[in-house]
Motif scaffolding. Structure first.
Motif, short mmCIF file in Angstrom:
data_model
loop_
_atom_site.label_atom_id
_atom_site.label_comp_id
_atom_site.label_asym_id
_atom_site.label_seq_id
_atom_site.Cartn_x
_atom_site.Cartn_y
_atom_site.Cartn_z
N THR A 18 -34.54 3.10 52.21
CA THR A 18 -33.64 3.45 51.08
C THR A 18 -33.65 4.85 50.47
N THR A 20 -32.39 7.04 47.55
CA THR A 20 -31.78 6.99 46.26
C THR A 20 -31.36 8.53 45.74
N TYR A 22 -30.28 11.18 42.99
CA TYR A 22 -30.26 11.28 41.39
C TYR A 22 -29.64 12.55 41.22
N PRO A 26 -22.15 12.84 41.98
CA PRO A 26 -22.52 12.90 43.64
C PRO A 26 -22.14 13.98 44.47
N ARG A 42 -28.07 5.14 48.01
CA ARG A 42 -27.80 4.70 46.66
C ARG A 42 -27.45 5.82 45.80
N PHE A 43 -26.88 5.65 44.69
CA PHE A 43 -26.59 6.68 43.76
C PHE A 43 -27.12 6.26 42.27
N ASP A 44 -27.50 7.37 41.62
CA ASP A 44 -28.26 6.85 40.30
C ASP A 44 -27.92 8.11 39.34
N ARG A 45 -26.86 7.96 38.27
CA ARG A 45 -26.01 9.09 37.73
C ARG A 45 -27.58 9.63 36.68
N LEU A 46 -27.58 11.01 36.57
CA LEU A 46 -28.33 11.70 35.56
C LEU A 46 -27.49 12.27 34.43
N SER A 50 -29.52 17.19 32.80
CA SER A 50 -30.74 16.69 33.46
C SER A 50 -31.06 17.91 34.38
N THR A 56 -34.98 10.05 46.11
CA THR A 56 -36.29 9.39 46.30
C THR A 56 -36.10 8.54 47.77
N THR A 66 -40.54 11.92 47.01
CA THR A 66 -39.39 12.59 46.43
C THR A 66 -39.14 13.88 46.75
#
Length: 241
Positions: A18, A20, A22, A26, A42-46, A50, A56, A66
């Motif tokens: 997986t 991800t 960050y 995107p 997967r996408f995790d918005r900062l 930032s 990761t 990472t």
């Protein structure tokens, strides 16, 4: 069953990982490009303030590491490497390649494979002892990299090159050539570094089969046993035959 280069790809029991991403936004096409590696993306918005993003990598519940997003971006463009310039810095792709080793990729272009290949060639050059095996598919591809392999041959490496067809240029001093006609060597791009026993941790390889439209599917690995299987196949089929 007789072992072939294709069977080495087929036998890879790659576990899905997986990745991800960050980032504040995107990155364009990144998810699509990452999907070419047998991974879940997967996408995790900062928050916007930032700064630069990162990825990761996990395998199940295990956190593998990472790397900055800019490192991922370098995989899509050829890198220079210590063999092409007067520098001794470690290539920036190495941390990413180590996170995604033994992970199948489905559709890489030549420039992406060249970037990964440079990391392995650079590692072999820096260590300077052991065996380096490189498959170029066609003689013209080896001719284009002649200067690189002339320099590699200046070390104590035992260098072997492979291609499908006839080599009609002067031999490269210190490099052993192996060829065949209409066989697997014309279909596969590979580079494998097997160092002397004192540096087993430096072992690495890349193996990819050309698909239509000059794209490739395969894997890279830092597993000494997997690299040994590839080198053993090359030795028994072409070197000692």
């Amino acid at each position: 069953m007789t072992e072939t280069l294709q069977s080495l790809v087929d036998d890879l029991a790659a576990q899905r990982r997986t990745v991800t991403v960050y980032a504040a936004d995107p990155p364009a096409d990144l998810a699509e490009r990452l999907s070419d590696w047998h991974v879940d993306v997967r996408f995790d918005r900062l928050p916007p303030e930032s700064g630069d993003g990162f990825i990761t990598v996990r395998q199940g519940d295990r956190f593998l590491g990472t790397v900055p997003l800019e490192t991922v971006a370098t995989l899509f463009e050829p890198t220079t490497g210590v063999l092409d310039a007067e520098t001794t810095e470690t290539g920036s792709l190495e941390p990413l390649l180590e996170l995604l080793d033994d992970t199948l990729f489905q559709s890489f272009e030549r420039r992406q494979l060249l970037a990964a290949t440079r990391e392995i060639e650079d590692r072999a050059w820096r260590h300077g002892r052991g065996e380096l095996h490189a498959g170029f598919q066609r003689p013209a591809a080896l001719a284009a990299q002649r200067a690189v392999y002339e320099r590699l041959a200046e070390s104590d490496l035992d260098v072997h090159v492979y291609f499908d067809g006839e080599w009609d240029a002067p031999s490269i001093a210190g490099v052993t050539e192996h060829s065949e006609s209409d066989g697997e060597l014309g279909e596969f791009w590979f580079v494998a570094f097997e160092p002397d026993s004192a540096a087993r941790s430096q072992t690495c390889a890349l193996l990819a089969r050309e698909r239509d439209a000059a794209t490739y599917g395969g894997f890279w690995t830092y597993d000494p046993n997997r690299v040994s299987a590839l080198v053993s196949h090359l030795r028994s089929t072409y070197v000692d035959a």
